[in-house]
Design an enzyme around this catalytic site. Sequence first.
Site, short mmCIF file in Angstrom:
data_model
loop_
_atom_site.label_atom_id
_atom_site.label_comp_id
_atom_site.label_asym_id
_atom_site.label_seq_id
_atom_site.Cartn_x
_atom_site.Cartn_y
_atom_site.Cartn_z
NE ARG A 49 32.20 40.20 42.52
CZ ARG A 49 31.96 40.23 43.83
NH1 ARG A 49 32.40 39.29 44.60
NH2 ARG A 49 31.24 41.21 44.35
CB THR A 50 35.32 42.89 37.41
OG1 THR A 50 34.17 42.06 37.50
CG2 THR A 50 35.81 42.89 35.98
CE LYS A 82 39.67 68.88 35.68
NZ LYS A 82 41.13 69.05 35.65
NE ARG A 114 32.37 46.53 35.67
CZ ARG A 114 32.07 45.60 36.58
NH1 ARG A 114 31.64 45.96 37.78
NH2 ARG A 114 32.19 44.32 36.30
CG HIS A 134 31.24 41.34 32.61
ND1 HIS A 134 32.63 41.28 32.53
CD2 HIS A 134 30.95 41.51 33.92
CE1 HIS A 134 33.13 41.43 33.75
NE2 HIS A 134 32.14 41.58 34.61
#
Length: 337
Positions: free
Chosen positions: A57-58, A86, A107, A135
Site C-alpha cells: 500500500r505505501t 554492486k 523505504r 514512517h
Amino acid sequence: MNFTGAHILSISQFQRSDVEYLFTVANQMEPYALRKRVTRVLEGAILGNMFFEPSTRTRVSFGSAFNLLGGEVRETAGFESSALVKGESLQDTARVLSGFSDVICMRHPQAGSVADFASASRVPVMNGGDGANEHPTQALLDLYTIARELKGKGRGIDGLRIAMIGDLRHGRTVHSLSKLLCLYSNIQVILISPRELALPEDIVEQMRAAGLAVTVSEELNSSIANVDIVYSTRIQEERFTTKEEADLYRGKFRLNQAIYTQYCEPNTVIMHPLPRDSRSDANELDSDLDSNPNLAIFRQTDNGLLIRMALFALVLDVVGKVDQYSHDVRWYNSRQN
Ligand code: NCD
C-alpha cells in the site's frame, strides 16, 4: 515549516499548524481521489519510487497519489535489482536518481538511511519507512483518519484517548504517531505490548514531557475499555533475529467482535496501519470485525492517498494550481454510485 522543496523525513519536522494546513490541503484533494475531477498539474513531473523493503500500500499509494496529480512514476523495488548490490553507496544512488526525478519516495530497512540518502539528493525525498525508526506519512494519514472519525462524533483531536497495541518496539508507525500526538493537548495513551516489545523509552519520555498521560499494560481486554481509538499493529517479524523469536509474541493480542462488544465503549474506532497478519497463529484483527462500521482500516488507506497527494502538492508548490489544470472525468465512475 516551509513545505516547498522540503524533505519529509520525520514527524519532528512538523508543528501543529503545519499538520493543520496539510489536512486542509488533503481535503481539497478529495474530488481528484474520488475521480470526480482530473488534474494534470504535475504533468511532466517524475516520482522516483524506491522501495528496498516489502510494500504494497505505501508504494502504490505514493505512486497513485502522484499519478492522480498528473505525474509519472518510476519504480525500483528490492536490492537485487539495484546497483546497491554492486556496492554503490546510498548517497551515490541519490546523486544519480535525483537527476532523473522531481521527487523521490524511499523505504529502506536501515534506520536513518532515508535521511542519509536525502542529504545527497538534489530533489525532495519522502520517507516511506526507514527500518524500525519512522514512517511519517503513515502517522499523518493515521492522524487525519482519527480527525475525520472523531469529527463525525462532534470531537476534535485534543482530548483523544487511544490504545496502541502490539509490537510497539519495532513498529515505526506507532513511533511516528506517538511523536505526532505530542503536538496536541489532553491526550491519553495506553501502550499495550509484551514488556519485551514496549515502546522505546525515549519516545515515552517525549510524550510525557509534552504533557500526554501515558499508561503501560500487558493485557488487552481490560485496557481497551475507555478509549476512542484502538490502534492494532503487526508483530514486525522482519526485525527479529529469528522467526522463532517473533513466534513468541505472535497472536498475543487478538481483537475480534466478541471482545470488542464485551470490552470497548460503543463506537470505538478500530485502526491498523496494515497489513494485518491474518494467519491463524496471529490474527490480530479478526475478519469478523469486517462488518463493524467502526473498522476504519480501509478508510485509512483511502485517506493515505489524500495525505500523499497533499504532500506532493505542497512540496512541489502547486497547491494553488491543482484546480486550474483540471477537468471533469470522462469515464464511468463506479465510486459515485
Ligand atoms: C507498516 C510499515 O511498513 O511500517 N505498513 C505500512 O506501511 N502501512 C506496518 C507493518 O508493516 O506492519
